[in-house]
Design a protein around this motif. Structure first.
Motif, PDB file in Angstrom:
ATOM      1  N   LYS A  72       0.828  -1.201   0.000  1.00 51.75           N
ATOM      2  CA  LYS A  72       0.000   0.000   0.000  1.00 51.75           C
ATOM      3  C   LYS A  72       0.861   1.250   0.000  1.00 51.75           C
ATOM      4  N   LYS A  73       1.879   1.247   0.853  1.00 52.43           N
ATOM      5  CA  LYS A  73       2.755   2.408   0.967  1.00 52.43           C
ATOM      6  C   LYS A  73       3.437   2.691  -0.369  1.00 52.43           C
ATOM      7  N   ILE A  74       3.919   1.648  -1.007  1.00 51.26           N
ATOM      8  CA  ILE A  74       4.638   1.813  -2.270  1.00 51.26           C
ATOM      9  C   ILE A  74       3.696   2.328  -3.352  1.00 51.26           C
ATOM     10  N   GLY A  75       2.526   1.717  -3.452  1.00 43.42           N
ATOM     11  CA  GLY A  75       1.570   2.139  -4.470  1.00 43.42           C
ATOM     12  C   GLY A  75       1.172   3.588  -4.303  1.00 43.42           C
ATOM     13  N   CYS A  76       0.963   3.971  -3.093  1.00 43.61           N
ATOM     14  CA  CYS A  76       0.550   5.345  -2.819  1.00 43.61           C
ATOM     15  C   CYS A  76       1.677   6.320  -3.142  1.00 43.61           C
ATOM     16  N   THR A  77       2.907   5.958  -2.787  1.00 45.40           N
ATOM     17  CA  THR A  77       4.049   6.831  -3.061  1.00 45.40           C
ATOM     18  C   THR A  77       4.247   6.996  -4.561  1.00 45.40           C
ATOM     19  N   VAL A  78       4.072   5.913  -5.319  1.00 44.52           N
ATOM     20  CA  VAL A  78       4.199   5.992  -6.779  1.00 44.52           C
ATOM     21  C   VAL A  78       3.155   6.952  -7.337  1.00 44.52           C
ATOM     22  N   SER A  79       1.935   6.846  -6.837  1.00 46.40           N
ATOM     23  CA  SER A  79       0.860   7.722  -7.304  1.00 46.40           C
ATOM     24  C   SER A  79       1.212   9.191  -7.055  1.00 46.40           C
ATOM     25  N   LEU A  80       1.703   9.478  -5.858  1.00 44.93           N
ATOM     26  CA  LEU A  80       2.037  10.853  -5.499  1.00 44.93           C
ATOM     27  C   LEU A  80       3.237  11.346  -6.297  1.00 44.93           C
ATOM     28  N   LEU A  81       4.211  10.497  -6.455  1.00 44.69           N
ATOM     29  CA  LEU A  81       5.429  10.844  -7.201  1.00 44.69           C
ATOM     30  C   LEU A  81       5.073  11.216  -8.637  1.00 44.69           C
ATOM     31  N   ASN A  82       4.244  10.407  -9.266  1.00 41.12           N
ATOM     32  CA  ASN A  82       3.838  10.688 -10.647  1.00 41.12           C
ATOM     33  C   ASN A  82       3.024  11.974 -10.738  1.00 41.12           C
ATOM     34  N   PHE A  83       2.208  12.223  -9.708  1.00 40.15           N
ATOM     35  CA  PHE A  83       1.399  13.451  -9.698  1.00 40.15           C
ATOM     36  C   PHE A  83       2.297  14.683  -9.659  1.00 40.15           C
ATOM     37  N   TYR A  84       3.329  14.644  -8.812  1.00 36.44           N
ATOM     38  CA  TYR A  84       4.250  15.770  -8.725  1.00 36.44           C
ATOM     39  C   TYR A  84       4.997  15.989 -10.040  1.00 36.44           C
ATOM     40  N   LYS A  85       5.285  14.902 -10.745  1.00 38.47           N
ATOM     41  CA  LYS A  85       6.053  15.041 -11.980  1.00 38.47           C
ATOM     42  C   LYS A  85       5.170  15.487 -13.134  1.00 38.47           C
ATOM     43  N   THR A  86       4.064  14.796 -13.317  1.00 38.36           N
ATOM     44  CA  THR A  86       3.273  15.012 -14.524  1.00 38.36           C
ATOM     45  C   THR A  86       2.347  16.218 -14.400  1.00 38.36           C
ATOM     46  N   GLU A  87       1.671  16.358 -13.257  1.00 40.30           N
ATOM     47  CA  GLU A  87       0.661  17.408 -13.153  1.00 40.30           C
ATOM     48  C   GLU A  87       1.194  18.702 -12.555  1.00 40.30           C
ATOM     49  N   LEU A  88       2.120  18.574 -11.619  1.00 37.94           N
ATOM     50  CA  LEU A  88       2.575  19.781 -10.924  1.00 37.94           C
ATOM     51  C   LEU A  88       3.964  20.235 -11.358  1.00 37.94           C
ATOM     52  N   ASN A  89       4.741  19.314 -11.939  1.00 40.40           N
ATOM     53  CA  ASN A  89       6.105  19.630 -12.378  1.00 40.40           C
ATOM     54  C   ASN A  89       6.932  20.216 -11.239  1.00 40.40           C
ATOM     55  N   LYS A  90       6.816  19.629 -10.047  1.00 38.47           N
ATOM     56  CA  LYS A  90       7.586  20.069  -8.881  1.00 38.47           C
ATOM     57  C   LYS A  90       8.788  19.145  -8.730  1.00 38.47           C
ATOM     58  N   GLU A  91       9.922  19.591  -9.273  1.00 37.39           N
ATOM     59  CA  GLU A  91      11.054  18.678  -9.356  1.00 37.39           C
ATOM     60  C   GLU A  91      11.602  18.291  -7.979  1.00 37.39           C
ATOM     61  N   GLU A  92      11.712  19.266  -7.085  1.00 38.37           N
ATOM     62  CA  GLU A  92      12.291  18.946  -5.776  1.00 38.37           C
ATOM     63  C   GLU A  92      11.413  17.954  -5.022  1.00 38.37           C
ATOM     64  N   MET A  93      10.091  18.194  -5.046  1.00 43.88           N
ATOM     65  CA  MET A  93       9.195  17.260  -4.376  1.00 43.88           C
ATOM     66  C   MET A  93       9.256  15.892  -5.048  1.00 43.88           C
ATOM     67  N   TYR A  94       9.347  15.917  -6.371  1.00 39.50           N
ATOM     68  CA  TYR A  94       9.458  14.671  -7.140  1.00 39.50           C
ATOM     69  C   TYR A  94      10.666  13.859  -6.664  1.00 39.50           C
ATOM     70  N   ILE A  95      11.796  14.545  -6.530  1.00 42.15           N
ATOM     71  CA  ILE A  95      13.027  13.839  -6.117  1.00 42.15           C
ATOM     72  C   ILE A  95      12.910  13.358  -4.669  1.00 42.15           C
ATOM     73  N   ARG A  96      12.291  14.141  -3.833  1.00 42.14           N
ATOM     74  CA  ARG A  96      12.126  13.707  -2.438  1.00 42.14           C
ATOM     75  C   ARG A  96      11.316  12.413  -2.373  1.00 42.14           C
ATOM     76  N   TYR A  97      10.244  12.362  -3.153  1.00 40.48           N
ATOM     77  CA  TYR A  97       9.414  11.166  -3.109  1.00 40.48           C
ATOM     78  C   TYR A  97      10.081   9.989  -3.815  1.00 40.48           C
ATOM     79  N   ILE A  98      10.961  10.282  -4.789  1.00 37.95           N
ATOM     80  CA  ILE A  98      11.767   9.192  -5.368  1.00 37.95           C
ATOM     81  C   ILE A  98      12.538   8.495  -4.261  1.00 37.95           C
ATOM     82  N   HIS A  99      13.137   9.274  -3.376  1.00 36.95           N
ATOM     83  CA  HIS A  99      13.957   8.682  -2.310  1.00 36.95           C
ATOM     84  C   HIS A  99      13.102   8.034  -1.228  1.00 36.95           C
ATOM     85  N   LYS A 100      11.924   8.587  -0.992  1.00 37.56           N
ATOM     86  CA  LYS A 100      11.025   7.914  -0.046  1.00 37.56           C
ATOM     87  C   LYS A 100      10.611   6.553  -0.599  1.00 37.56           C
ATOM     88  N   LEU A 101      10.304   6.529  -1.908  1.00 39.16           N
ATOM     89  CA  LEU A 101       9.923   5.269  -2.543  1.00 39.16           C
ATOM     90  C   LEU A 101      11.091   4.289  -2.532  1.00 39.16           C
TER      91      LEU A 101
END
Length: 1974
Positions: free
Chosen positions: A1184-1213
């Protein structure tokens, strides 16, 4: 009729009531109810813990209690009228009850049980209090015990600290804030640091003596011994033991236990010991034989010693076993303990190896009364008290003691005519004045009652014995005079009858004639000789004789010269008797008037303990002398009085002050003394300025308190006696005295001068005088004295002058005195106090004392206000005082708090504590002052500022101070009461000040700093933990709301109001205030949210006006949301509220659409963040944790284009994957970050866990980490790509050391591919339906990669465990809308089969299975699921006629494996496969399986032959479905052929496959016969017989020559033996003919399997073979129920190992973020065949068609009718199966259009590459000479084979493995139309054209090598492009496809660009990526 109750307001439920009647209120026993109305035996009301639910209940169920009603009416509050301790107990136990159960749930067993016991204890105590039968003292003890237990429980449960006074809770509104702070601090200190104890006691319990040589009774003596001073500190404790070594009187515990009392702290040191002497009672010699003598002697036995310091560390409950030592020489017995302490080993030894003294020793602390309470059992059971020698450190008045201690030291005796020394025994008697023996007044020690006499121990044959025995003589005081002690000396004969013969005596009188007792010290006594039978009964005969050699007259030489002497030491400890003659002279001054002067002078030399013994007598004497001759002795009497007064200042005698006070009040009679005392005191004060030596004057001033007491009492006595005469004279004297005092105080001098020190001494003593002056003077007069006296001090003080601090201490005592409590005196003294305070606080001096003074002042104001009526005239006085204090101190108080808070904290713990105290006290003072301020005070304060700047500075100061007060560290965490009071004061003040802010700092006078500070203060205020009422218990929340309301809402309304007033200035706070306001709205308070959320609409509006958009608002909102929601703030309600409120607000705005877009984005982000937070909770599953993190990570990249947040969630994942041991997924995840970086030297800042480093270094680190994880996940192929890229970098920088390491790492990965086993994963499709699923799963379907060894049932169970509320759906059909919209969770799970992308590797012959396995299960985009069904009428005789297959193909958004174990399905396609096509697929799959097993058997890859046996048996003897015969019946009948003319080609194909299967079976039986074990021969014979029947049923009598040839024969048993034996001499320019089947090739079996649905699916696409185990465990295809089916995806294996040990590639390839690898170009290889072509040679495909281009394959994306049909070239097992797997011999006579090449991706290292001919390769690392080969392996085996058959040239190197050729893939390469190359036979190899040079050997040989792994770098394209159907594809260029480059050419740096042939390796260039700044 219901009537409101008047008195029945409150009650307790006696029995449970179910509330079954209409409007009934269910009640539980013990509930408390508030009653509102009554009616005929019924009450209406509510339970106090749930006031919202009201109802009726019977009055008989309620026990009424008295209660006090507040706010009568609708909102009345009921407070029970009972003891506050009881009330607190009840509410606390209720709160504990709920928490106690939670302790059990949390498994905190220890605290659970301890709390249980404490709760029971409190309930018992509560019952005692309620019964009311306790005495006042006992009630006090019980309450103290209760509150201690309540505090302990609150502390353990982390509840709030309760402020108490006298055991009762304090209402914070009823007392001053300063007083509340003091109470809290006192309780906190009490909890943290217990007060040090100065008194200690030692408990001793004598257990037993263990020794082997007992047999006589023993006496044991304990005492405490000072090793430093070599003297005993205590008297002795005496225990008698019996012959067994046990106490003689076990029933009398006081004879075994004692308490050594009154030990000081100085006695607990290492050189203080417990010394034990043991005496035996028996014969003279220990080993002496028994004789007739019955006389017993006290003889030495042994000694034990233990240090008291050892008891401080030892466990008090343990018993101590002390070693017992005996002295080597008996004469040294008196020193044995000293020798043991000094460790003089030569003088003592162990008395026996087993001898030990068992003793319990325990140190107890506190005064004796405290011990009596704490250790009640000890004292009730009985314990003796063993006292100290002398008085304790503190002497208490009233203590009665009269003990004389005598120590028998030593003696010197003559032989007395004996040849040997005497055995001397002393007998001690005490005799009174009449010569009678005092009974029971000789005590050997505590513990045993006193005796009439005492016998010393006997030292054998010793004329100089040393006994050192101490005895105690507790003689009453009245019997002391005339009494004496007699010592009788006897010789103890060991012969004859053992008689004791008297030979002398000594005596000593206890009191001298003048009344003095025997002086302390050693006395040498005279031994008077006497006859053996002399009678000493008449003591008058010897009392006339001298007793001591010291007292002998000089003329008595006879006695002086005698050698015999006896020494004793005496010590008197008496509260009534004295040994001091000077004391007696003073007390008897009337008898000797001439000695008065001397006696007064010697008084100072007398010991203080002697003076306090006779304090009253001494004082009477002094005032008697003063009254009689004041002129002569006045000064000396005054000095003596000063000496006595100052003596009582000593801590040892301070408890005698009450004795002196009592004396002054009750016994003092000096009515005239005041004149002399004032006169002498003034004389001393007048001399101060001129005196050189100030010491004595300082002593006088130190005693001024008691001097004034005597003066005032004397004057009162005089007034009473004379009726108030001389009043004016007395007042004048006092005024003159104070004038003298003021004069000496006004002298300016340096701080160290004697006068300054004298001033300090007076100021310390001065406040004590106020109370005495008030007895005669009025309050105003005394206040005047004090004001003038304090005002006379010099105003300018030297820096660091001690006088300044003393002055402050004096003011502190003044403020705390009785004088200051009176409002009249306060008006006079306040200005003085404020002036001094202001000066000190401005200079930051003596802040601790300033805080103390301020605290006392403000406490008094509060008390005064509360204690007076409204109409009281003192009210204005209080208001004026507040006004004065505000005016003088408010500003300086704020500055002081700021200064202290910003100052660094001191290092030491003591200093830090003091630092915190002073901060807390100043804060409490500020709060108290602000709470006292009324509207008028605030108005005056704000009007007093002369300019706007001053007001601005004040506001900035007070707002900053308030921010400090809100800090969590301001008060300890359990001080909630204090925090709530603080917040109440803050919000009240802010409401007053906000008006000033609006008036003075808006519009043109706008001041950003003040407003900014105001808003930040408000936000911090609302977010305080102590105001979050939701976290409170219900009772605590109710109390808080009743007292203060919800302060957050009040502050929120104020923020909104202030924001609305800002107007255009709002733009100054956008976007800065978005984050803080967002934090406020996340507080779970509906009213607060409704107030604050509209501010965001306002911000959007103003931002739109300013810049035309609100990008800033959006960016800030998104940034803050992530951090705030990660911290646990926000909820689903907030998301809905945010959405609805803002959407409503923007309805009429012109920018409505962009606003809706922003709100939608933020709302979607909230959904994902809430899901993420819920999934990250403790206990949630990793999936569950992994699936949710992937969803959030993709949202930051594709919809919000927030690179720093994207990278942070990459490392959380990444961290989540590592924790779950998903190493492959972890690698892919980290690749996302790696891809953002370039190989550049740009410096990067420190970020996450990365240090500051260059971009190159970080990318290198990431590469190495990813390779390591790919290695751990057994995805070595992907690791190799990264190794190569790193190696290129090292090579380009000539870093050969690292290059070498990298090459070795790469080599090790290749080794692992070949040597290690991988498990093959299963894939499962999961659908999540229903609204109850998290947003990222809701109504979506995913494909999941299973764990190792995980099959469908296990996976299904895991998913149901992860979603325990989910319902498993029992069908595979798509759900309808009711399921989608249901408020539930539905799971739909079934297994799916992967469709590999990489076909060329899988089609190559000779590639090991463990290499192929990687490509079968990695980089998978598409999956397939087949569902059999019957269309039309089902034929019961033969179901195959109507058995269709519904084929579902699922395409994912990303390939598996990737950054997650599961990805969402992007597209699903549905195709129906006809029964005939299904039959063709089933037989194809079975043929492939048979070929594989035969090959494995031939090449000895099988451990046993069972899998082949079972497979042959399943096909030949198809008992369930009837085998091939059923197909014949279904499709070869005329009816079917007539009805389905379009299926003619397919029927032909089916017939071919059936014949092919028959031939394979025949060859398989031949192989089986060769390897079958003996015990299975019968089965083999049965199979052969069945096979012949099967052939006959097919109509096959004998196979033709081409069929009889071996279809699976290898010369040496290995398919790869001769891979280089036959050169592949095919022109690179030639094309290859490709034929396609019109039906899709599948890798899934269906229920129409020939083996009766008993085999697992075998994929003809992937060419994978069944494992030996799974051949026997073949499972049917799933039909209608996927969850109940055993079916799962193909469990293909790369070896014949059992399924439990199969290797599986866990690592997968990246699709979107992976670079294209150019090594996947197709191989050039001729179509291999085993049998000659039975068709016309003209139909054969030309050799240049066969020899080049890609292998034929069909597009799986096309349904069967869409596929383009091609003409077959030959019909042979291999040529059809390998060369033309999609071939159909009856459809079409044209070749399909060529398949387009594999697309190159942007960002790929090969994007600029073109396919190159292998001939043009300039580098050839291998050079091999190729010997001539026979063209085909079959030429050597069968003469019936055509030697020049064009299809034979490749079969030798491919063999049976060519059957595993895959038919479904995207092709790269070209295919030429058949019309370009007319068919003709292929010439033999020798006649080939010369166009192929020998240089082509190397590339041709290399083509059979393992192709490089799929690229892990395809990252840029969001989806891999799907090729066009072949019918629509554009014909490509005629250039042949490129051969795979050499391994070294795969590196990015060594790729050749188009049009270049430069062999040099270019420097690697960075990838064209977006580079992160991180």
């Amino acid at each position: 009729m219901w009537i409101p109750t008047e008195h029945e307001k409150y009650g307790v439920v006696l029995a449970s009531f179910r509330g079954t009647v209409q409007h009934g209120l269910p009640l539980e026993i013990g509930d408390t109810v508030q009653i509102l109305e009554k009616c005929e035996g019924w009450y209406r009301g509510f339970i106090l813990k749930n006031p919202n639910v009201k109802g009726i209940f019977p009055s008989s169920y309620i026990h009424l209690k008295n209660a006090h009603v507040k706010n009568k009416g609708q909102f009345e509050t009921v407070i029970p009228v009972e003891d506050s301790v009881i009330t607190e107990m009840t509410s606390t136990l209720r709160d504990w009850g709920a928490m106690w159960k939670q302790l059990y749930v949390k498994n905190e067993g220890d605290l659970f049980h301890r709390l249980w016991h404490v709760m029971n204890e409190i309930l018992d105590l509560r019952r005692q209090v309620l019964v009311g039968h306790l005495t006042h003292d006992r009630m006090r003890d019980v309450k103290q015990h209760i509150t201690a237990r309540l505090d302990w429980g609150n502390e353990q449960l982390c509840l709030d600290l309760v402020p108490r006074r006298e055991f009762s809770m304090v209402d914070p509104d009823e007392i001053s804030v300063t007083e509340l702070y003091r109470l809290m601090e006192h309780r906190h200190r009490k909890k943290e640091t217990p007060a040090p104890v100065s008194t200690h006691h030692l408990f001793v319990h004598m257990k037993s003596l263990m020794s082997a040589n007992l047999g006589e009774e023993l006496e044991v003596f304990f005492h405490i011994y000072d090793g430093r001073e070599n003297k005993p500190l205590s008297e002795r404790f005496f225990v008698k033991l019996n012959k067994s070594g046990l106490p003689k009187s076990p029933e009398k515990t006081e004879r075994q236990c004692t308490l050594f009392v009154d030990l000081g702290s100085s006695d607990l040191r290492k050189d203080v010991y417990i010394v034990v002497h043991i005496i035996r009672i028996g014969r003279m010699g220990a080993g002496e034989k028994k004789n007739l003598c019955s006389v017993q002697y006290r003889r030495p036995f042994g000694c034990a010693v233990v240090s008291i310091a050892d008891l401080l560390t030892a466990d008090s409950k343990d018993d101590h076993l002390l070693k017992v030592y005996a002295c080597n020489t008996e004469s040294e017995w008196s020193q044995i303990h000293e020798n043991i302490i000094k460790k003089a080993n030569s003088r003592y030894n162990l008395s026996g190896s087993n001898t030990g003294l068992a003793v319990a020793l325990q140190l107890l602390h506190g005064d004796i009364e405290q011990l009596r309470r704490e250790y009640m059992v000890l004292f009730t059971r009985g314990v003796s008290i063993t006292r100290k020698l002398g008085f304790s450190d503190i002497i208490m008045p009233g203590e009665m003691r009269n003990d004389l201690y005598v120590t028998l030291e030593k003696g010197e005796f003559e032989k007395g005519g004996k040849s040997v020394a005497r055995n001397v025994e002393i007998t001690v008697y005490v005799l009174d004045v009449d010569g009678q023996i005092l009974k029971g007044h000789v005590a050997a020690g505590a513990g045993e009652p006193g005796a009439d006499e005492y016998h010393s121990l006997v030292l054998y044959h010793n004329n100089s014995p040393r006994w050192a025995e101490q005895i105690k003589l507790p003689i009453p005081v009245d019997m002391f005079r005339g009494s004496h002690v007699r010592f009788e000396f006897r010789h103890c004969s060991t012969k004859d009858k053992g008689e004791k013969k008297l030979f002398g005596y000594s005596f000593v009188p206890l009191m001298q004639e003048d009344g003095r007792t025997l002086p302390d010290g050693t006395h040498e006594l005279i031994i008077h000789k006497c006859e053996e039978n002399a009678s000493l009964a008449d003591c008058s005969r010897y009392l006339r004789l001298p007793f001591s050699k010291a007292n002998l007259p000089s003329n008595n030489q006879t006695l002086k010269g005698t050698k015999e002497s006896f020494w004793i030491t005496s010590f008197l400890c008496s509260t009534k008797l004295t040994q001091n003659g000077d004391m007696l002279d003073l007390l008897k001054w009337r008898a000797h008037p001439e000695r008065i002067n001397d006696s007064l002078s010697k008084l100072k030399e007398i010991d203080g303990s002697e003076i306090v013994k006779f304090l009253q007598d001494t004082l009477d004497t002094l005032f008697g002398i003063l009254d009689e001759s004041s002129q002569r002795y006045g000064l000396k009497v005054f000095d003596s009085l000063v000496h006595i007064i100052n003596l009582l200042q000593d801590s040892k005698f301070q408890h005698f002050k009450p004795v002196m006070d009592t004396y002054i009040e009750s016994h003092f009679a000096g009515a005239l003394s005041y004149r002399d005392l004032i006169k002498v005191l003034k004389w001393y004060v007048d001399r101060i300025v001129d005196a050189e030596h100030q010491d004595h004057i300082q002593q006088v001033l130190k005693a001024s308190e008691y001097i004034f007491k005597y003066i005032i009492q004397s004057r009162r006595l005089f007034s009473l006696a004379t009726g108030g005469q001389n009043e004016e004279e007395f007042r004048v004297c006092i005024h003159e005295l104070f004038m003298s005092i003021r004069f000496f105080l006004s002298q300016e001098s340096k701080g160290t001068s004697p006068v300054a020190q004298t001033q300090a001494v007076f100021l310390r003593a001065f406040p004590a005088v106020y109370g005495e002056l008030l007895k005669i003077f009025t309050v105003r007069e005394v206040a005047g004295f004090v004001r003038e006296t304090l005002g006379s001090l010099p105003s300018v003080v030297q820096p660091d002058c001690p006088l300044d601090a003393v002055k402050l201490q004096c003011i502190a005592k003044t403020v705390e005195s009785q004088l200051y409590i009176n409002p009249e005196s306060r008006c006079i003294l306040l200005p003085v106090v404020l002036r001094v305070l202001q000066n000190h606080m401005q200079e930051q001096r003596d802040l601790v004392m300033c805080a103390r003074i301020l605290t006392s002042m403000l406490s008094l104001i509060k008390k005064e206000e509360n204690g007076t009526a409204v109409s009281n005239p003192t009210e204005p006085v209080v208001s004026e005082e507040v006004e004065l204090i505000v005016e003088s101190l408010l500003g300086v108080l704020l500055r002081t708090i700021l200064e202290i808070s910003n100052r660094p904290q001191p290092a030491g713990p003591t200093m830090r504590l003091q630092f915190q105290d002073v901060t807390g006290e100043f804060v409490a003072c500020l709060l108290a002052l602000l709470r006292q301020m009324s509207d008028r005070h605030y108005q005056q304060l704000l009007q007093a500022f002369s300019s706007k700047d001053n007001l601005r500075d004040f506001l900035l100061q007070i707002f900053t101070v308030f921010r400090i007060l809100i800090r969590p560290e301001m008060f300890p965490k359990d001080w909630t009461v204090m925090r709530l009071v603080t917040n109440n004061v803050i919000i009240t003040t802010v409401l007053y000040l906000s008006e000033a802010l609006r008036k003075n700092f808006l519009n043109d006078k706008f001041d950003f700093k003040v407003w900014d500070l105001y808003f930040y203060l408000s936000v911090i205020f609302i977010n305080q933990p102590c105001l979050q009422l939701e976290s409170f218990s219900p009772s605590k929340r109710k109390k808080t709301l009743e007292k203060y309301g919800d302060m957050r809402v009040m502050m929120g309304c104020e923020i909104f109001s202030m924001w609305q007033n800002l107007g255009e200035h709002k733009l100054n706070f956008i976007p800065a205030m978005i984050g803080p306001f967002l934090e406020v709205t996340l507080v779970p308070q509906p009213d607060l949210r409704n107030v604050m959320i509209p501010i965001f609409h306002d911000m959007m509006d103003w931002e739109q006006r300013r810049s035309g958009n609100f990008k800033q608002v959006e960016a800030k909102l998104i940034d803050k949301l992530d951090s705030l929601m990660s911290d646990g703030k926000g909820d689903e309600t907030y998301r809905e509220l945010f959405n609805s409120i803002l959407l409503k607000k923007i309805e009429r705005e012109t920018w409505r659409e962009s606003g809706i877009s922003l709100i939608a984005t933020v709302t979607r982000l909230m959904e994902r963040l809430l899901d993420y937070r819920d999934c990250m909770k403790l206990g949630e599953v990793d999936g569950k944790k992994i699936g949710c993190t992937v969803s959030l990570l993709n949202f930051y990249k594709t919809e919000l284009n927030k690179e720093e947040m994207y990278i942070r969630y990459i490392h959380k994942l990444y961290d989540l994957h590592l924790k779950a041991q998903n190493y492959t997924e972890a690698s892919y995840t980290l690749l996302l970050y790696d891809e953002l970086l370039e190989w550049s030297d740009r410096p990067l800042r420190e970020f996450l866990n990365y240090p500051m480093q260059s971009e190159w270094q970080r990318k290198e680190f990431l590469h190495l980490t990813i390779v390591q994880n790919f290695d751990r996940g057994k995805c070595w192929e992907n690791g190799i790509i990264l190794c190569r890229e790193l190696a290129d970098q090292y090579e380009s920088y000539y870093d050969y050391r690292n290059l070498s390491k990298m090459r070795m790492m790469e080599a090790s990965l290749y080794d692992k591919i070949m040597d290690q086993q991988r498990l093959e994963p299963e894939f499962f499709r999961v659908g999540f339906y229903g609204k109850k699923f998290p947003f990222f799963l809701r109504n979506k379907e995913f494909v999941c990669r299973g764990h190792d060894y995980e099959r469908l049932e296990a996976f299904q169970q895991r998913m149901l465990n992860e979603f325990p509320h989910a319902i498993a759906m029992q069908h595979v059909n798509q759900p309808d809308q009711t399921i989608y919209q249901a408020d539930a969770q539905y799971l739909q799970i079934y297994a799916v089969t992967p469709i590999p992308e990489s076909q060329d590797v899988l089609q190559r012959d000779g590639v090991p299975d463990n290499i192929k396995s990687f490509y079968k299960f990695n980089h998978i985009w598409r999956f397939r699921y087949d569902r059999p069904f019957h269309k039309g009428t089902k034929d019961k005789e033969n179901e195959f006629k109507s058995l269709w297959v519904e084929r579902t193909t699922l395409t994912l958004v990303q390939s598996l494996p990737g950054i997650s174990r599961w990805f969402e399905v992007d597209k699903r396609e549905l195709v129906e496969v006809s029964p005939l096509e299904n039959a063709i697929e089933v037989i194809e799959n079975k043929n492939l399986q048979l070929r594989t097993l035969i090959t494995q058997c031939q090449s000895r890859q099988m451990q046993n032959i069972n899998p082949l046996t079972m497979c042959l048996n399943g096909v030949i003897d198809a008992a369930v479905n009837g085998g091939l015969a059923r197909y014949q019946e279904a499709f070869f009948v005329k009816d079917y052929i007539m009805n389905h003319p379009e299926d003619g080609e397919k029927i032909g194909r089916l017939r071919e496959l059936m014949f092919e299967q028959a031939h394979i079976l025949e060859y398989g039986l031949a192989v089986h016969e060769k390897f079958v074990p003996q015990d299975m021969r019968p089965l083999h014979k049965k199979l052969v017989d069945q096979f012949h029947l099967m052939k006959s049923s097919l109509g096959i009598q004998e196979f033709p020559g081409y069929v009889r040839a071996s279809p699976v024969h290898f010369t040496n048993g290995s398919p790869r033996t001769c891979r280089n034996s036959v050169p592949n001499v095919i022109s690179p320019d030639s094309g290859r003919g490709v034929a396609r089947r019109s039906y899709p090739a599948v890798n899934r079996y269906s229920s129409s399997s020939l083996s009766s649905q008993a085999s697992n699916e075998v994929s003809n696409i992937t060419g994978q073979s069944e494992s030996s185990d799974e051949v026997f465990n073949m499972q049917p295809s799933p039909s209608t129920s996927s969850l109940s089916s055993n079916h799962s995806a193909s469990p293909n294996v790369t070896s014949s190992a059992p399924s439990s040990a199969r290797g599986s590639p866990q690592m997968a390839e990246k699709h979107k973020h992976s670079r294209e690898n150019t090594c996947l170009s197709p191989r050039e290889r001729p179509v291999s065949a085993i049998f000659p072509n039975p068709l016309d040679p003209a139909q054969r495909v030309p050799p240049h068609q066969i020899g080049d281009a890609t292998l034929p394959r069909s597009d799986p994306n096309l349904s069967a009718p869409d596929k383009v049909r091609a003409t077959p070239s030959s019909w042979s097992l291999d040529s059809v199966k390998e060369g033309f797997p999609s071939f159909s011999d009856s459809v079409g006579k044209m070749l399909c259009p060529p398949i387009p090449p594999r697309p190159q991706y942007s960002g790929s290292s090969a994007k600029s590459m073109r396919s190159q001919s292998p001939v043009s390769t300039s580098r050839s690392p291998q050079k091999t000479t190729v010997p001539p080969f026979t063209p085909s392996p079959t030429e050597c085996q069968s003469t019936s084979l055509v030697s020049n058959s064009p299809v034979l040239s490749g079969s030798y190197s491919s063999g049976i493995s060519s059957l595993s050729r895959c038919s479904v893939s995207e092709a790269s390469g070209t295919e030429l139309p058949a019309s370009d190359h007319p068919p003709y036979p292929m010439p033999p190899p020798a006649t080939l054209p010369n166009s192929v040079s020998s240089s082509s050997d190397e590339p041709i040989r290399r083509e059979n090598k393992t192709p490089p792994p799929y690229s892990v770098y395809e990252r840029n394209n969001p989806r891999r492009p799907v090729p066009l159907p072949h019918s629509l594809s554009i014909p490509p260029q005629t250039d042949p496809p490129a051969l795979p480059p050499k391994p070294h050419q795969l590196r990015t740096g060594s790729m050749k660009l188009e049009g270049t042939s430069d062999p040099r390796v270019p420097r690697p260039r960075p990838l064209p990526r977006k580079v992160s700044q991180l």
